[in-house]
Design an enzyme around this catalytic site. Structure first.
Site, short mmCIF file in Angstrom:
data_model
loop_
_atom_site.label_atom_id
_atom_site.label_comp_id
_atom_site.label_asym_id
_atom_site.label_seq_id
_atom_site.Cartn_x
_atom_site.Cartn_y
_atom_site.Cartn_z
N GLU A 105 -3.13 3.30 4.97
CA GLU A 105 -2.42 2.22 5.67
C GLU A 105 -0.91 2.29 5.40
O GLU A 105 -0.10 2.04 6.29
CB GLU A 105 -2.99 0.86 5.24
CG GLU A 105 -4.43 0.69 5.74
CD GLU A 105 -5.03 -0.65 5.34
OE1 GLU A 105 -5.17 -0.87 4.12
OE2 GLU A 105 -5.34 -1.45 6.22
N GLU A 125 -13.11 0.90 3.16
CA GLU A 125 -13.32 -0.49 2.71
C GLU A 125 -14.70 -1.04 3.05
O GLU A 125 -15.26 -1.86 2.34
CB GLU A 125 -12.25 -1.40 3.32
CG GLU A 125 -10.86 -1.23 2.75
CD GLU A 125 -10.09 -0.03 3.29
OE1 GLU A 125 -10.67 0.76 4.07
OE2 GLU A 125 -8.92 0.14 2.91
#
Ligand SMILES: NC(=O)c1ccc[n+]([C@@H]2O[C@H](COP(=O)([O-])OP(=O)(O)OC[C@H]3O[C@@H](n4cnc5c(N)ncnc54)[C@H](O)[C@@H]3O)[C@@H](O)[C@H]2O)c1
Length: 692
Positions: A105, A125
């Site tokens: 990210e 995640e």
């Protein structure tokens, strides 16, 4: 600060430096933040490269800071990302080895990205019941396309960087030295304006509604007990249909909502619990270990063959000893057949097949195993037989060899006392099928040496098992608890249930298999043998006699095509048996118990709380080191539903006062003594505390 700053000509280089994988902990985030500030104020700096030291670009959030205030302390990842996006000089991510989660990210927020081939790129995640919470669901689809991004986010699996070459994720792949290439790239783009941002890329996905409907159907069917994968679809759908900042809000809201779910809590508990289980408080991690370069197994039965396969799979040569050639041949033939089946399924190459079989030898002579570094006994479950084997091992094995027993119920201290080297004796309790099941209960005897324990724990990792330490008691952690569960299952039959109702209720709760189907699969005669011993040793311990009656009828389970259920030849599907159901109903009459309708809720509570109460004794007695170890035993060895996090976390989630209140209610029925809360459970419930 865990990031280095240097200036090379007109390029500033910020290097994340937080081994082992440059987790984005507080000090690393601060390092990036401060480095950026410095680079932006220095006039000589024209562009900024961000990279990672050592074995990763960045593995994402720092797991050491999970659930601590530091994980959210400013500058948090959102602030770092905002600072990068707001920079008025180009920021280039130089990606190598690993860019996962928050690490990816971060790279996605940079103006440019260059990468070495072979880097693992992932947003994992979902494996913790979450979704990427720092823009990953919005930015990744903009650079790799909606479908690739969705696959990556929903599966959490890594994709090698070279497979993503040619997408907008990487502006350039760098074959040679990454830093040289990254700096050259930075110099090239230093003056380019406006600065490109992933958030500005438009997603052109005209058919998105039909695609997302399809995705929801497939993902929903595959992830029935877990909400996160469907939420990932929602977020990627938002990326395809909304303005960037609106999509970010959808991601944020879903992330925060998932964080609060019991399913995510359970997955995080499992992740940390597995790591915690390998830690033994009085045996430091640097305890010297004995080398394990060869192994021997005594007994080539159900367990011996499977245990041998674990060693061969890990590349350790193993010799299996039997009493008679016939038994040895039979055992080794089963091993070969197992490998052949794996090969037929395409999961093993011919070369690996040959290699693994080549590592397994059979023998009838102790002379051929005396030099093994570890020997694991898997002979009949009788103390007399164990005595013979361990006395012999004591005579023949080289000094320093680890002598392990696979006993499921017998007293390991007694077994150790058959030798003159009890410090070398340990329990390694594998689960059937031993080549498949993840759990290894490592039984620590009174005299087991610390290096033997440390070596066995390290070995469990080497053979890809989840090792959990248990003290010595009847049944250790797992079987001691399951006995209480089985007893309740028997009482439920006497009071009004039939096997199918009990199995269905607990399977709906999430267990892979209910107690009666499980009994039929494992063989009801095994429990029968254990109970016969119990009746003699512990007459106070009451059992339903239905299981004994079943065995007296010769119904041992699938192996006799008849158990609690009927079976058709060649078919493992259970069919309710009129004969057995009549026997159960007659038995209730015989013992003068009036049958009643029992709810599924009562079934689940009685089965699960029976285990939880026994677990509280196990914890209090120090048989288990910590509550999460008990959960690991149940998640990896007993099919307890993962989304509930194990019996202890489940009880915590229900609330221990509620568990105790339910037990009080059941105490008013038959077997009131069964429901007396263990002192630890009563104490924690009273104080409003939890096990974990
Ligand atoms: N079957 C399970 O699900 C399971 C699970 C965990 C632990 N265990 C434990 O593992 C051990 C073995 O169980 P199993 O199910 O494999 O039994 P099994 O009956 O399938 O195999 C035992 C083997 O040991 C051999 N044997 C017996 N005495 C011997 C001796 N003196 N020397 C060499 N070989 C000898 C037998 O010939 C037989 O092949 C037991 O202690 C059992 O409690 C079994």
């Amino acid at each position: 600060m865990s990031a280095n700053f240097e200036v090379k000509g007109s390029i500033a280089v910020i290097t994340l430096n937080n081994p082992p994988v440059n987790g984005l902990g507080y000090a690393t985030r601060l390092g990036i933040f401060e480095g950026l500030k410095k680079a932006l104020t220095k006039r000589a700096v024209k562009a900024i490269v961000i990279t990672g030291a050592g074995k990763a670009f960045s593995g994402g959030a720092d797991i050491k800071e999970f659930n601590t205030p530091k994980s959210a302390a400013e500058p948090n990842l959102h602030s770092v990302i905002a600072a990068i996006e707001g920079a008025d000089k180009p920021v280039i991510a130089a990606v190598h080895s690993v860019a996962m989660g928050g690490g990816l990210e971060l790279a996605l927020a940079c103006h440019y990205r260059v990468a070495s081939p072979g880097a693992q790129i992932a947003l994992p995640e979902v494996k913790l019941g979450l979704l990427p919470g720092a823009g990953g669901t919005q930015r990744l689809p903009r650079v790799v396309g909606v479908e690739t991004a969705l696959n990556m986010i929903v599966s959490g699996n890594p994709v090698p960087s070279e497979k993503l070459a040619g997408t907008k994720l990487f502006d350039q792949m760098i074959e040679g030295d990454l830093m040289t290439g990254a700096i050259a790239f930075a110099e090239k783009v230093a003056a380019v304006r406006p600065l490109p941002l992933v958030r500005d890329i438009k997603i052109d996905y005209p058919n998105h509604e039909a695609y997302f409907q399809f995705a929801r159907n497939t993902v929903g069917a595959m992830s029935k007990n877990f909400p996160a994968p469907l939420k990932c679809v929602d977020c990627v759908a938002a990326a395809a249909s909304m303005k960037f900042d609106d999509g970010l809000k959808v991601e944020r809201d879903n992330f925060l909502a998932l964080m609060m779910t019991t399913e995510s809590r359970a997955l995080r508990h499992f992740f940390f619990g597995e790591r915690a289980a390998s830690k033994i408080p009085d045996v430091p991690e640097d305890t010297p270990k004995r080398p394990i370069k060869s192994a021997a197994i005594i007994g080539a039965g159900t367990m011996g063959g499977g245990i041998a396969m674990n060693f061969a799979n890990a590349g350790i040569p193993v010799t299996v000893l039997e009493m008679k050639q016939e038994a040895l041949d039979k055992g080794l033939a089963t091993v070969r057949k197992n490998y052949e089946n794996t090969m037929k399924k395409g999961k093993l190459t011919q070369a690996k097949f040959d290699e693994r079989l080549g590592l397994i030898k059979g023998t009838l002579s102790y002379d051929e195993i005396k030099n093994a570094d570890i020997v694991i006994e898997a002979v009949f479950e009788e103390m007399g037989v164990k005595e013979k084997v361990f006395s012999k091992l004591d005579q023949v094995m080289k000094p320093g060899a680890i002598l392990a027993s696979n006993t499921s119920t017998l007293d390991l201290n007694k077994i150790a006392a058959f030798t003159k080297r009890p410090q070398d004796v340990i329990g390694t309790h594998f689960f059937s099928p031993a080549n498949v099941m993840k759990l290894l209960e490592i039984v620590r005897g009174e005299k087991t040496a610390k290096d033997v324990l440390a070596t066995t724990m390290a070995l469990s990792k080497k053979i890809k098992k989840t090792g959990v330490v248990s003290g010595v008691c009847d049944g250790f952690i797992g079987n001691r608890m399951i006995e209480q569960y089985s007893r309740q299952a028997g009482f439920l039959l006497e009071e009004g249930c039939l096997p199918e109702q009990v199995d269905k209720a607990i399977e709906k709760f999430g267990f892979a298999m209910g107690p009666f189907r499980m009994g039929d699969m494992a063989g009801n005669d095994i429990g029968w043998a254990i109970r016969k011993r119990r009746y003699a040793e512990r007459p106070d311990m009451k059992y339903s006699k239905t299981a004994d009656k079943l065995c007296e009828m010769g119904r041992y389970g699938q192996k006799t095509s008849a158990g609690w259920y009927d079976y058709k030849p060649g078919d493992r599907k259970p069919y309710p048996s009129q004969l057995v159901n009549d026997m159960i109903i007659q038995h209730s009459k015989d013992i003068k118990v009036k049958r009643r309708k029992i709810s599924d809720r009562e079934i689940v509570e009685r089965l699960v709380y029976a285990m939880v109460n026994e677990a509280a004794y196990i914890l209090e007695e120090g048989i288990a080191q910590r509550a999460s170890d008990i959960d690991m035993v149940y998640l990896t060895g007993y099919g307890f539903p993962l989304h509930r996090g194990g019996p202890m976390l489940y009880a915590d989630t229900v609330g221990l006062p509620n568990v105790v209140a339910a037990m009080k209610k059941y105490a008013k029925g038959r077997h009131g003594e069964f429901w007396k809360p263990a002192p630890l459970l009563a104490k924690l419930a009273k104080k409003g505390k939890t096990f974990n």
